[in-house]
Design a protein around this motif. Structure first.
Motif: not given
Length: 339
Positions: A74, A78, A81-82, A88-90, A137, A178, A180
């Protein structure tokens, strides 16, 4: 000798704290959110620990050992943050969208990007297709003109031209540029129970729901121990890592995977134990700390092994490493039962 004052931070930054505490990605999230959460909380909410074990073989290269000791597969950011409740926006795009980047940064919102690490100048800047296939990242923490400020583990942000960063961004092809962007403050309390349950499920399996699940969690640890002891088949370490070149590559990689790369020191277990203390699970935390001692001992034995170790020496080392894996597996089974 006069002590020099620290260099001032450049203007155009969204936050002031940089550098890795114990875990790079957890530190990225922590800093991007204003350093209001403890690193161990962020790490634990992201899933904390896991175990994935594979050995890949490519023509003309020694076997490539890969162990991921942190939560996997996973996405780390994300998941954190979840469970923190941070919206958030991806987005993805066919090319770098600098307008979107500047819009977010101008609004005071850091931008998480998945890049090809090998193309970043502070990682050598030499493209490597195998490295570039893995998402890496970093955080865009500000900009001035066409210069971006990138957080990537160092105690100060890296300066890089937009064009050069764009090459690293484009280099990770699967990411499709990508980005985020956190879009607001946390809503509600952190989901600690959900995070703990997810970690327990990841260790006990299944993880992917396919034939590769044998390489994950406790099954993956059992497979590693078995292959370390295997003296007959081609997948055993006796044959796979029997040449001096392969032995050197495998042992050094084993240390890197457990102490440096895609992990925090001690296979991420000490950091996760600190999270469990925060979560009110001290008995399980103590067991994971004991397990961490085994993983670090294993990593150090591997790092210190001489490349020209003879066959009896390799056999003795592999057996000792297998026993340490067994010890960690037993401790972690007990710990998970307490979660």
């Amino acid at each position: 000798m006069t002590e020099q004052a620290p260099l001032p931070q450049p203007t155009g930054l969204l936050y002031e704290n940089f550098g890795t505490g114990r875990h790079r990605e957890s530190s990225l999230v922590r800093h991007a959110l204003g350093s209001v959460h403890a690193e161990e909380l962020v790490a634990g909410l992201a899933g904390g620990i896991g175990f994935m074990y594979f050995v890949f073989e490519y023509a003309g290269h020694p076997p490539l050992l890969t162990i991921v000791a942190q939560a996997h597969p996973d996405p780390w950011v994300e998941a954190a943050l979840d469970r923190l409740g941070v919206p958030y926006e991806v987005t993805h795009s066919s090319r770098p969208r600098w307008d979107r980047v500047r819009f977010a940064l101008d609004a005071g919102r850091p931008v998480f990007c998945a890049v090809d690490r090998s193309r970043l100048p502070w990682h050598g800047g030499i493209p490597d297709e195998m490295v570039g296939a893995e998402p890496y990242t970093v955080v865009l923490a500000g900009y001035e003109g066409d210069v971006l400020y990138v957080e990537d583990g160092a105690s100060a942000p890296h300066r890089i031209a937009e064009r050069e960063f764009g090459e690293a961004w484009t280099g990770h092809r699967k990411g499709r540029h990508r980005m985020l962007v956190p879009t607001g403050p946390a809503v509600g309390a952190p989901d600690i129970d959900g995070a703990v349950a997810a970690t327990a499920a990841r260790l006990t399996g299944p993880v992917l729901g396919n034939r590769f699940d044998v390489n994950f969690g406790f099954s993956g640890m059992e497979k590693l121990a078995a292959q370390l002891r295997d003296v007959r088949t081609r997948t055993g370490w006796e044959r796979r890592f029997g040449s001096p070149e392969a032995f050197f590559a495998g042992t050094r990689r084993l240390h890197t995977c457990l102490e440096v790369e895609w992990t925090a020191p001690g296979a991420t277990r000490p950091l996760y134990a600190d999270f469990l203390d925060l979560a009110g699970r001290p008995e399980a935390a103590a067991l994971f700390r004991d397990s961490a001692g085994n993983w670090s001992r294993l990593a150090e034995l591997a790092r210190a092994a001489a490349p020209d170790t003879d066959a009896p020496g390799r056999r003795a080392l592999f057996d000792e490493l297998a026993a340490l894996v067994d010890g960690s597996l037993a401790l972690e089974r007990r710990a998970v039962a307490l979660l």
